[in-house]
Design an enzyme around this catalytic site. Structure first.
Site, mmCIF file in Angstrom:
data_model
loop_
_atom_site.group_PDB
_atom_site.id
_atom_site.type_symbol
_atom_site.label_atom_id
_atom_site.label_comp_id
_atom_site.label_asym_id
_atom_site.label_seq_id
_atom_site.Cartn_x
_atom_site.Cartn_y
_atom_site.Cartn_z
ATOM 1 N N HIS B 66 0.869 -1.163 -0.019
ATOM 2 C CA HIS B 66 0.008 0.057 -0.046
ATOM 3 C C HIS B 66 1.029 1.475 0.167
ATOM 4 C CE1 HIS B 66 -4.297 1.712 1.491
ATOM 5 N NE2 HIS B 66 -3.517 2.516 0.712
ATOM 6 N N HIS B 68 1.395 5.308 -2.001
ATOM 7 C CA HIS B 68 0.828 6.114 -3.151
ATOM 8 C C HIS B 68 2.061 6.722 -3.671
ATOM 9 C CE1 HIS B 68 -3.312 5.831 -1.731
ATOM 10 N NE2 HIS B 68 -3.010 5.680 -0.626
ATOM 11 N N LEU B 69 2.338 6.534 -4.921
ATOM 12 C CA LEU B 69 3.773 7.176 -5.542
ATOM 13 C C LEU B 69 3.189 8.368 -6.384
ATOM 14 C CD1 LEU B 69 5.622 4.131 -6.551
ATOM 15 C CD2 LEU B 69 5.609 5.262 -4.452
ATOM 16 N N ARG B 70 2.099 8.747 -6.461
ATOM 17 C CA ARG B 70 1.403 9.950 -7.180
ATOM 18 C C ARG B 70 1.495 10.373 -8.565
ATOM 19 N NH1 ARG B 70 -2.218 10.162 -3.036
ATOM 20 N NH2 ARG B 70 -1.293 11.099 -1.072
ATOM 21 N N HIS B 240 -5.310 -1.136 5.723
ATOM 22 C CA HIS B 240 -5.090 -0.122 6.862
ATOM 23 C C HIS B 240 -6.234 -0.216 8.063
ATOM 24 C CE1 HIS B 240 -7.736 2.245 4.498
ATOM 25 N NE2 HIS B 240 -7.044 2.589 3.702
ATOM 26 N N ASP B 313 0.763 2.453 3.575
ATOM 27 C CA ASP B 313 -0.227 3.691 3.029
ATOM 28 C C ASP B 313 0.647 5.256 3.127
ATOM 29 O OD1 ASP B 313 -2.656 5.203 2.278
ATOM 30 O OD2 ASP B 313 -3.663 5.018 4.372
ATOM 31 N N GLY B 332 -3.101 11.943 5.006
ATOM 32 C CA GLY B 332 -1.932 10.972 4.536
ATOM 33 C C GLY B 332 -0.655 11.328 5.336
#
Lengths: 310, 437
Positions: B66, B68-70, B240, B313, B332
């Site tokens: 999990h 987030h590499l955006r 999560h 996350d 986040g």
């Protein structure tokens, strides 16, 4: 005192001192033709309102002007705020423009705390004039001033607060301040309008207004906001009014000396009957009048007090 | 920036001297040749590039289900390259990049783009997560089969950030996933119970005047999805996990044979909503920080295997999206470079997990859940050299500005944490050296 952000953490000596100052200011202005004191001459107070407000903004403006401060009003609609400027940039701009004190109202809980953090280096004082559902400390202070005036003291008194506790910043400020000043507080509301966690507050909780009224020295009614009425928090305005509205019969259940407060604006016929609002038992216009003196006192404590002490 | 060895500098043969696999026994040497573990024991190899372990703990490289590499869309906060570097420095050899990019990874074009960018950077295996529904809207299934069979070989699908709240859509997704041998990962949040929600609904939120995010909004969805997964005989992964009640539901569901797995974030293992008093949105995250009782329950559930693994996350955000009032801030936190240290602090130092346990929750179970054949493998001769070296006794102080991510929104700023990743190997190649102290 550098900022007034909340009544939580406001110690009894400081709170009492502000109330005493408000009393003194009120007496000093009594009967004067020119209601102006020179105390804050040359100081600049900016009111920064991101929510509509008549009474609070006007009250602060008059308070500043009666203290001879220069008061500038900024509202979210009429500034670069509407162009999408961040709260932080707006705050820094106002400080750079020379604000000694920013009085802020904002829909986000904690906005005043954040502002105080951003303005730490600028030396600008911040007064919280209502942040989301969090606090409205000057409202609680003016309520305490009014209770003191009407009842002689706050300590040991039993104060009922009725209505939308969940969303009310007035309640949070009052609960902390009244507890600090030694009053017993009972919150009366349907369970849908009480926050989870209220059991840890220094209060008694009740769902039955009629059962509480006979023991109250004062009852404080909260405005029921239209969006709550349509949000399913209770079945109908009618049912709310039947269960929690303060009508003449209910007024009769209270002791003779007990007073009625409302932070305004009132919804007559909903949370309060017209006859009650206009009765001598109601201290609602006193609250507004005391609000000006109380806010004068707050500005004094923030902007003038320290200098005189040193 | 740390000493990152690029491809040409890593030799075909590398010797890890004085390392302790799983932190057990006396130090041994591990010889890596052509990306595979060639020898374990007292290795005598002259003229071979050597990493001196000084008794450091050797673990299989971590796998993060999990992140987030955006990229694409918010390259001002993170890119596949910067995120890969953060992952390698955190000890990861594989990460799963969530689908809530712009455009959304709900089709083969976007997932193949992310997968290809990961390959080009080459610091960590980047596996794109595909969206469950078109545009993450929760209405219509995305082309799961096309994404699964694309070059990106998508193994995990999730609308993360949004809950697949419609029970019929979720049922269909679970059923459909069976034919593809993939897993649906649910962001469990009943949206009707969290309208405007800002903080864990409880004492703190009541005091601070923040709209509550009730535990039941997570627990009710997890319970529903477990029932649906059992009914559909499908696999379910719960993202999560943040509440005691969810851990209880998972225990119950597993006991009755549900094929459900679950992850917990490092921040939910260490931080509580006590931190919200400052209104600093660096502490704003979804699901929100909960109570100390929840933290204790999540730690126990992870130790007992009720919660299978740790997933970060990792959620980079721009300064302007955090340096604002609470309700305006995006939820986040960064997590890739701090995860291991937080797990050491919350689980190892407390005696809840040994290093075998760390390998299980950080590497083996997540690799199994996602079906990665080459990660989370035993440290044995012939296995792929996806490895991480951890100095268990060293500590470091977290500084957001010094992390490899573009964004700096770490809630652990200024905290001194135990456990330092000293070396990460991806198929025998050194992808990370020591985190700058």
């Amino acid at each position: 005192m550098r900022h007034l952000l909340s009544t939580e953490g406001l110690d009894r000596a400081t709170a009492t001192s502000i109330l005493d100052t408000a009393d003194n200011l009120k007496r000093a202005l009594l009967g004067r033709e020119v209601r102006k004191l020179p105390t804050l001459r040359g100081r600049t107070v900016i009111t920064l309102f991101y929510e509509n407000s008549t009474r609070t903004r006007v009250s602060f403006e008059i308070a500043g002007k009666w203290m001879s401060a220069d008061v500038v009003n900024v509202s979210a609609g009429g500034s670069s705020v509407s162009k999408g400027e961040s709260l932080r940039d707006t705050a820094l701009t106002l400080a750079a423009a020379g604000a000694d004190c920013v009085v802020v109202r904002h829909p986000a809980s904690g906005a005043a705390h954040r502002l105080a953090g951003w303005l730490a280096e600028a030396g600008t004082s911040v007064v919280n004039a209502g942040d989301g559902m969090h606090e409205h400390p000057t409202q609680a202070l003016l309520d305490a001033a009014t209770l003191r005036e009407r009842l002689g003291s706050v300590e040991g008194r039993r104060i009922g607060i009725v209505g939308d506790v969940l969303h009310s910043r007035v309640v949070r400020s009052n609960v902390h301040l009244l507890a600090t000043l030694g009053a017993d507080v009972v919150l009366v509301a349907p369970p849908t309008l009480l926050p989870v966690g209220v059991q840890n507050w220094p209060v008694t909780v009740s769902h039955e207004l009629d059962a509480e009224l006979p023991s109250l020295d004062a009852v404080m009614l909260l405005r029921v906001q239209a969006e709550r009425m349509h949000g399913g928090f209770f079945p109908s305005a009618r049912e709310y009014s039947i269960a929690y509205g303060l009508n003449e019969n209910r007024l009769g259940l209270m002791p003779e000396h007990a007073v009625v407060l409302h932070p305004g604006p009132m919804l007559r016929g909903m949370e309060i009957a017209s006859a009650v609002a206009d009765s001598p038992r109601a201290a609602i216009t006193d609250q507004v009048r005391n609000g000006v003196h109380l806010r004068m006192a707050v500005l004094y404590h923030l902007l003038a007090h320290e200098e005189e002490a040193s | 920036m740390s000493a990152l060895a690029s491809e040409p500098r890593t030799p075909d043969t590398l010797l890890l001297r004085n390392v302790r696999p799983y932190g057990e026994g006396d130090p041994v040497d591990v010889l890596v040749r052509h990306g595979v573990i060639a020898e374990i024991g007292a290795v005598t190899a002259d003229g071979v590039e050597t990493v001196e372990g000084n008794g450091a703990v050797l673990l299989p490289g971590f796998v993060d289900l999990h992140t987030h590499l955006r990229e694409p869309g918010r390259e001002d906060t993170e890119t596949v390259e910067t995120g890969s570097r953060a992952a390698a420095l955190g000890g990861y050899t594989a990460v799963f990049a969530m689908a809530n990019t712009d455009p959304v990874a709900d089709n083969a074009v976007v997932v193949e783009h992310v997968w290809r960018r990961g390959r080009e950077v080459g610091l960590v295996d980047v596996h794109p997560v595909g969206a469950v529904t078109v545009g993450l809207k929760g209405e219509k299934l995305a082309e799961l089969g096309t994404m699964a069979k694309s070059a990106a070989n998508v193994r995990v699908f999730s609308d993360d950030g949004h809950c697949v709240h419609d029970p019929l859509v979720m049922r269909r997704a679970l059923e459909y996933s069976k034919a593809l041998d993939v897993v649906v990962a649910q962001h469990a949040e009943e949206p009707r119970l969290t309208v405007g929600a800002q903080a864990h609904e409880g004492e703190q939120a009541a005091r601070l005047g923040l709209q509550g995010w009730p535990a039941a909004a997570e627990e009710s969805i997890v319970a529903r999805d477990c029932l649906l997964a059992l009914h559909a005989e499908a696999r379910l992964h719960v993202c999560h996990v943040s509440t005691t009640g969810t851990a209880d539901v998972l225990k119950w569901a597993k006991a009755r044979g549900t094929k459900v797995s679950a992850e917990v974030t490092p921040h939910h293992l260490l931080l509580t909503d006590d931190r919200l008093s400052t209104y600093d949105p660096v502490n704003k995250v979804n699901p929100p920080l909960r109570t100390n009782a929840d933290v204790e329950a999540l730690r126990r559930a992870l130790a007992e295997g009720v919660i299978d693994c740790v997933a970060t996350d990792h959620a980079p955000h721009a300064v302007q999206d955090k340096d604002c009032e609470w309700s305006a801030a995006r939820p986040g936190m960064l997590g890739l470079q701090t995860a291991l240290s937080v797990v050491v602090e919350a689980m190892v130092r407390t005696g809840l997990l040994d290093w075998r346990g760390v390998a299980r929750v950080m590497s083996e179970r997540p690799a199994e859940i996602a079906g990665l054949p080459d990660h989370g493998r035993p440290i044995e001769v012939g296995e792929p050299a996806n490895l991480v070296l951890v100095d268990p006794d060293a500590t470091w102080t977290v500084r957001g500005a010094e992390l490899a991510s573009v964004a700096g929104n770490t809630p652990f700023e200024g905290m001194e944490l135990p456990g330092v990743v000293t070396t990460t190997l991806l198929r025998g190649r050194v992808t990370a050296g020591r985190i700058p102290a």
